[in-house]
Design an enzyme around this catalytic site. Structure first.
Site, PDB file in Angstrom:
ATOM      1  N   GLN A 109      34.330  40.653  38.277  1.00  4.83           N
ATOM      2  CA  GLN A 109      34.650  41.905  38.954  1.00  4.83           C
ATOM      3  C   GLN A 109      33.720  43.040  38.558  1.00  4.83           C
ATOM      4  OE1 GLN A 109      38.831  42.770  38.445  1.00  4.83           O
ATOM      5  NE2 GLN A 109      39.472  41.027  39.698  1.00  4.83           N
ATOM      6  N   ASP A 143      41.602  30.527  39.503  1.00  2.11           N
ATOM      7  CA  ASP A 143      42.916  31.005  39.927  1.00  2.11           C
ATOM      8  C   ASP A 143      43.839  29.857  40.322  1.00  2.11           C
ATOM      9  OD1 ASP A 143      42.534  33.644  39.425  1.00  2.11           O
ATOM     10  OD2 ASP A 143      42.266  34.266  41.500  1.00  2.11           O
ATOM     11  N   ARG A 153      46.610  32.841  30.174  1.00  2.00           N
ATOM     12  CA  ARG A 153      47.093  31.810  31.086  1.00  2.00           C
ATOM     13  C   ARG A 153      47.037  30.395  30.507  1.00  2.00           C
ATOM     14  NH1 ARG A 153      44.894  34.292  36.911  1.00  2.00           N
ATOM     15  NH2 ARG A 153      46.821  35.498  37.284  1.00  2.00           N
ATOM     16  N   ARG A 211      43.409  44.610  29.762  1.00  7.03           N
ATOM     17  CA  ARG A 211      42.352  43.772  30.331  1.00  7.03           C
ATOM     18  C   ARG A 211      40.985  44.433  30.143  1.00  7.03           C
ATOM     19  NH1 ARG A 211      44.320  41.740  36.156  1.00  7.03           N
ATOM     20  NH2 ARG A 211      42.438  40.483  35.930  1.00  7.03           N
ATOM     21  N   LYS A 222      44.095  38.546  49.024  1.00  6.71           N
ATOM     22  CA  LYS A 222      44.073  39.784  48.245  1.00  6.71           C
ATOM     23  C   LYS A 222      42.644  40.191  47.912  1.00  6.71           C
ATOM     24  CE  LYS A 222      44.326  39.890  43.910  1.00  6.71           C
ATOM     25  NZ  LYS A 222      43.461  40.058  42.708  1.00  6.71           N
TER      26      LYS A 222
END
Length: 429
Positions: free
Chosen positions: A171, A313, A344, A123, A22
């Site tokens: 990011q 991840d 998470r 986010r 992805k």
């Protein structure tokens, strides 16, 4: 959707072909759209996130065609500028679409309206918004800190020295890197502390492959040449190593052997390749040959202590393996994952405890103890990685079910179809 995971009952023996990455797919789509010609991308991942990204590029006027059967895409690059001067960008839950396309729209003259799912609206965006406004773009409303909002782009960012906090998400840095070649003056990005540094490195490597090299300076700083253009090319996307981690974990917890096709451990751009080293420390063996990469699970798994900041991840994959180890497992430096699709760290603790696993939680760490898990129903919290991780536990524990399992479509719509293949290869007679 509730998915009941079938217990394995024997060491799994399987060879699996994993879908494309992805992270690489969405970077390739943007770099192709910013290039100077026609690009063909192969082994594309077609998932919720990548469809959102491709759909947004289409709304921006980029000619893009995706072929479902061959998993290829053709993108007509627009040399850094989007043809449409007003568009609505629906990001859904794709963080890469929100961050990467926000920077690209800020660098292209026009007015672009961003919308997103409730999950993505929560986010972080503010750090990137502030920098883009400092670089000449305008945001409406002016005090916006999260989607929805509109951005008025300019014909290339101002450039110069850009200081950015990279501790929330890499990011932001990747977004600025990819539009930097179109700035009015050379860009130097000073990132300081960088979380998930491997994804920033992925961006730099892919920019170079599209003809724009990035110079690495001291203290996590990057220099990008001005007036360089991305060169159109054909591009093949690597298999997704984040997704592969769950299948390798299946070998680890059952003492079996799983091979993933077309993975090159040494050449991979993905930081999650480091997860293989963790499996080796736990007692697994890793083999590479012409068929791909294989993991052979041990008779007994050992707990580990590991800093997973740069490949976080896969921390949930490790957390799902850890209860079956003979000693505790400590996972550190993962505080930034509280700001992702779910909190998470907290979700993994609470859901592991549902299955009878002993877990300690800290602000940026988890400690998982050897346990005897039992049946239970897991809430995926709309987080694809939670759903995938608990599939691992279901291989060893009868009666594990996952509510909201359809969320895997974010990055791997075929996940449970691939998972079912684990039971149908090498079954003892």
């Amino acid at each position: 959707m509730r998915k009941v995971i079938q217990i394995a009952g024997y060491p799994i023996q399987a060879c699996i072909e994993i879908t494309g990455s992805k992270s690489i797919t969405n970077r390739a789509l943007l770099l192709a759209a910013l290039s100077n010609g026609v690009c063909k991308i192969s082994n594309l991942l077609l998932s919720d996130d990548t469809r959102a990204f491709a759909g947004a590029l289409h709304e921006l006027g980029v000619m893009i065609q995706l072929d479902e059967s061959s998993l290829t895409g053709v993108v007509n690059g627009e040399n850094g500028k989007f043809p449409r001067k007003e568009a609505v960008i629906q990001c859904n839950s794709a963080g890469t679409a929100a961050r990467f396309l926000l920077a690209a729209c800020a660098s292209s003259k026009g007015r672009y309206h961003f919308s997103a799912s409730a999950q993505l609206q929560n986010r972080p965006m503010l750090g990137l918004i502030k920098i883009l406004c400092d670089q000449g773009a305008r945001i409406n409303p002016v005090n916006a800190i999260k989607i929805p909002f509109a951005i008025e782009g300019i014909d290339g960012l101002n450039g110069g020295e850009i200081a950015i906090d990279g501790s929330e998400t890499g990011q932001f840095i990747s977004a600025l890197l990819m539009v930097a070649p179109f700035a009015k003056s050379p860009v130097v990005i000073k990132a300081g502390e960088v979380v998930s540094h491997s994804y920033v490195e992925m961006t730099c490597k892919m920019m170079a492959e599209f003809g724009v090299p990035v110079m690495h300076l001291a203290n996590s700083s990057f220099a990008i040449p001005q007036s360089k253009h991305y060169i159109a090319r054909d591009y093949k996307v690597e298999p997704d190593l984040s997704t592969a981690s769950y299948f390798f974990a299946a070998a680890a917890v059952t003492g079996g052997r799983v091979t993933i096709q077309s993975i090159d451990r040494k050449q991979s751009k993905q930081g999650d390749v480091a997860f293989l080293t963790i499996l080796e420390k736990m007692g697994c063996q890793v083999f590479e040959n012409e068929n791909g990469l294989s993991v052979l699970g041990p008779a007994k798994l050992h707990g580990v202590s590991v800093d997973m900041r740069n490949f976080s991840d896969t921390f949930m994959t490790l957390a799902a393996i850890a209860p079956f180890a003979t000693t505790p497992t400590l996972i550190t430096n993962i505080g930034h994952t509280r700001l992702q699709e779910s909190d998470r760290i907290h979700v993994m603790r609470t859901q592991l405890e549902k299955l009878g696993v002993k877990v300690d939680e800290g602000s940026d760490w988890l400690k998982i103890y050897p346990s005897n898990p039992h049946a239970g129903v897991i809430d995926a919290h709309q987080d694809h990685r939670i759903a995938m991780a608990f599939s691992i536990m279901g291989l060893r524990v009868a009666g594990v079910a996952i509510d909201g399992a359809e969320c895997v479509s974010k990055t791997c719509p075929s996940f449970f179809e691939l998972w079912d293949k684990l039971y149908h290869q090498g079954v003892p007679a």
